[in-house]
Design an enzyme around this catalytic site. Structure first.
Site, PDB file in Angstrom:
ATOM      1  N   LYS A  53       8.695   0.093  38.090  1.00  0.00           N
ATOM      2  CA  LYS A  53      10.020  -0.016  37.494  1.00  0.00           C
ATOM      3  C   LYS A  53      11.023   0.981  38.056  1.00  0.00           C
ATOM      4  O   LYS A  53      12.220   0.865  37.792  1.00  0.00           O
ATOM      5  CB  LYS A  53       9.948   0.101  35.975  1.00  0.00           C
ATOM      6  N   SER A 270      -1.988  -3.954  33.190  1.00  0.00           N
ATOM      7  CA  SER A 270      -1.345  -5.064  33.907  1.00  0.00           C
ATOM      8  C   SER A 270      -1.860  -5.166  35.342  1.00  0.00           C
ATOM      9  O   SER A 270      -1.821  -6.240  35.941  1.00  0.00           O
ATOM     10  CB  SER A 270       0.177  -4.930  33.870  1.00  0.00           C
TER      11      SER A 270
HETATM   12  C1  LIG Z   1       2.921  -1.782  33.405  1.00  0.00           C
HETATM   13  C2  LIG Z   1       3.784  -2.930  33.789  1.00  0.00           C
HETATM   14  N1  LIG Z   1       3.237  -3.949  34.430  1.00  0.00           N
HETATM   15  C3  LIG Z   1       3.969  -5.017  34.790  1.00  0.00           C
HETATM   16  C4  LIG Z   1       5.294  -5.119  34.505  1.00  0.00           C
HETATM   17  C5  LIG Z   1       6.037  -6.364  34.875  1.00  0.00           C
HETATM   18  O1  LIG Z   1       6.992  -6.203  35.889  1.00  0.00           O
HETATM   19  P1  LIG Z   1       8.296  -7.108  35.877  1.00  0.00           P
HETATM   20  O2  LIG Z   1       9.160  -6.645  34.746  1.00  0.00           O
HETATM   21  O3  LIG Z   1       8.923  -6.861  37.203  1.00  0.00           O
HETATM   22  O4  LIG Z   1       7.876  -8.530  35.677  1.00  0.00           O
HETATM   23  C6  LIG Z   1       5.906  -4.082  33.828  1.00  0.00           C
HETATM   24  C7  LIG Z   1       7.303  -4.170  33.445  1.00  0.00           C
HETATM   25  O5  LIG Z   1       7.825  -3.444  32.631  1.00  0.00           O
HETATM   26  C8  LIG Z   1       5.139  -2.950  33.464  1.00  0.00           C
HETATM   27  O6  LIG Z   1       5.681  -1.916  32.790  1.00  0.00           O
END
Ligand SMILES: Cc1ncc(COP(=O)(O)O)c(C=O)c1O
Length: 327
Positions: A53, A270
């Site tokens: 981010k 994630s």
């Molecule tokens: C830990 C984590 N993984 C994945 C994402 C997803 O990314 P995106 O917002 O670009 O889809 C985020 C977004 O906040 C995140 O904080």
């Protein structure tokens, strides 16, 4: 294939060190895969604020300054499940603007502490309403005092995917020397998958763009959204994906534990979810180069359900919600 890593050796500020994150080969979690299939993880935890981010946060704040929407006297305000908040707090501090963040009360202790360490103020929303509750409360506060705030609005701001179009995509294309065949990222705002996907498709329309999504509204994959039960982000256009893969929290956690034990990579939930999707693709093909985004490292989740009591947490959350609905 040589993996390139060019880091800025001397930045004017810490913000100049955002991006140019490394790719690393996944060597052990490849049971039964064809030797002609490679899986490369892009380690976004190497960004200065510790996550993917940093890219959209810095791009959106700089765009605010360029357009004059962010100027002296304004406070940067947004709703965030954590990593964007950390990144905005970092950017605000470096550029000299106060930051206020709306986030669900149950985000990890580490995240709250990091945000405060950067000097930002936190406004808590209901832990039962997740990231959507934070979005709603943020809107309300903004409407009450619109002149006071600059809202980067990561869910609707096209500069979010633009950051990935201008940085993540070109890095992957260069670092794989154009050999990437599949790109996989978890879906939160959708910024990573939309912007990176658009860039890679322009380089080679055959590259498959894949989104990984929680399979249940009651998931434990912090940072990701179950789109069917969420407010769909304005920047997310599902039709631009080649494929969406649903991932269970249990499977994602299992992969996170194995990544730590077998690959020496302690990452967030994630990342596990994205790799579950990447492994599913890997099993279906005979040859290819699959690039998977690992959005952050795992140290900011050590006190969360990832490491203890995930099932109990899920049951408690369901019960609390049901009691709230009856009241
Ligand atoms: C830990 C984590 N993984 C994945 C994402 C997803 O990314 P995106 O917002 O670009 O889809 C985020 C977004 O906040 C995140 O904080």
């Amino acid at each position: 294939m040589e993996v390139r890593r060019e880091r800025c050796e001397r930045g004017e500020s810490i913000l100049d060190l955002v991006g140019n994150t490394p790719l690393v080969e996944i060597n052990r979690l490849r049971d039964g895969l064809s030797p002609r299939v490679r899986i490369l993880a892009k380690l976004e935890g190497f960004n200065p604020g510790g996550s993917v981010k940093d890219r959209p946060a810095v791009w959106m704040v700089r765009d605010g300054l360029r357009t004059g929407k962010l100027r002296a006297g304004k406070t940067i305000m947004d709703s965030t499940s954590g990593n964007t908040g950390i990144a905005l707090a970092l950017a605000g501090t470096v550029l000299g603007y106060p930051v206020e963040l709306v986030m669900p009360e149950n985000v990890s202790t580490e995240r709250k502490k990091i945000v405060r360490a950067y000097g930002a103020r936190i406004v808590f929303s209901s832990p039962l309403e997740g990231s959507d509750g934070a979005i709603r409360l943020c809107r309300k506060l903004l409407e009450a005092d619109p002149e006071r705030y600059f809202k980067p609005d990561q869910y609707f701001n096209p500069v979010n995917p633009l950051a990935h179009y201008e940085s993540t995509g070109p890095e992957i294309w260069a670092d794989t020397e154009g050999s990437v065949t599949h790109f996989v990222a978890g879906l939160g705002t959708g910024g990573t998958v939309m912007g990176t996907g658009r860039y890679l498709k322009e380089c080679n329309p055959k590259i498959q763009i894949v989104g990984a999504e929680p399979d249940d509204a009651w998931h434990g994959l912090e940072g990701l959204k179950h789109m069917a039960s969420s407010i769909v982000p304005g920047i997310f256009h599902e039709e631009q994906l080649d494929r969406k893969i649903s991932v269970s929290t249990d499977r994602a956690y299992e992969v996170v534990y194995r990544l730590g034990n077998e690959e020496g990579l302690v990452v967030g939930q994630s990342s596990g979810a994205a790799l579950v999707a990447g492994l599913q693709i890997a099993r279906e093909i005979d040859a290819g180069v699959i690039v998977v985004i690992f959005p952050d490292f795992g140290d900011r989740y050590l006190s969360t359900s990832l490491w203890f009591g995930w099932r109990e947490w899920q049951e408690r959350a369901r019960a609390k919600h049901a009691a709230g609905a009856r009241a």
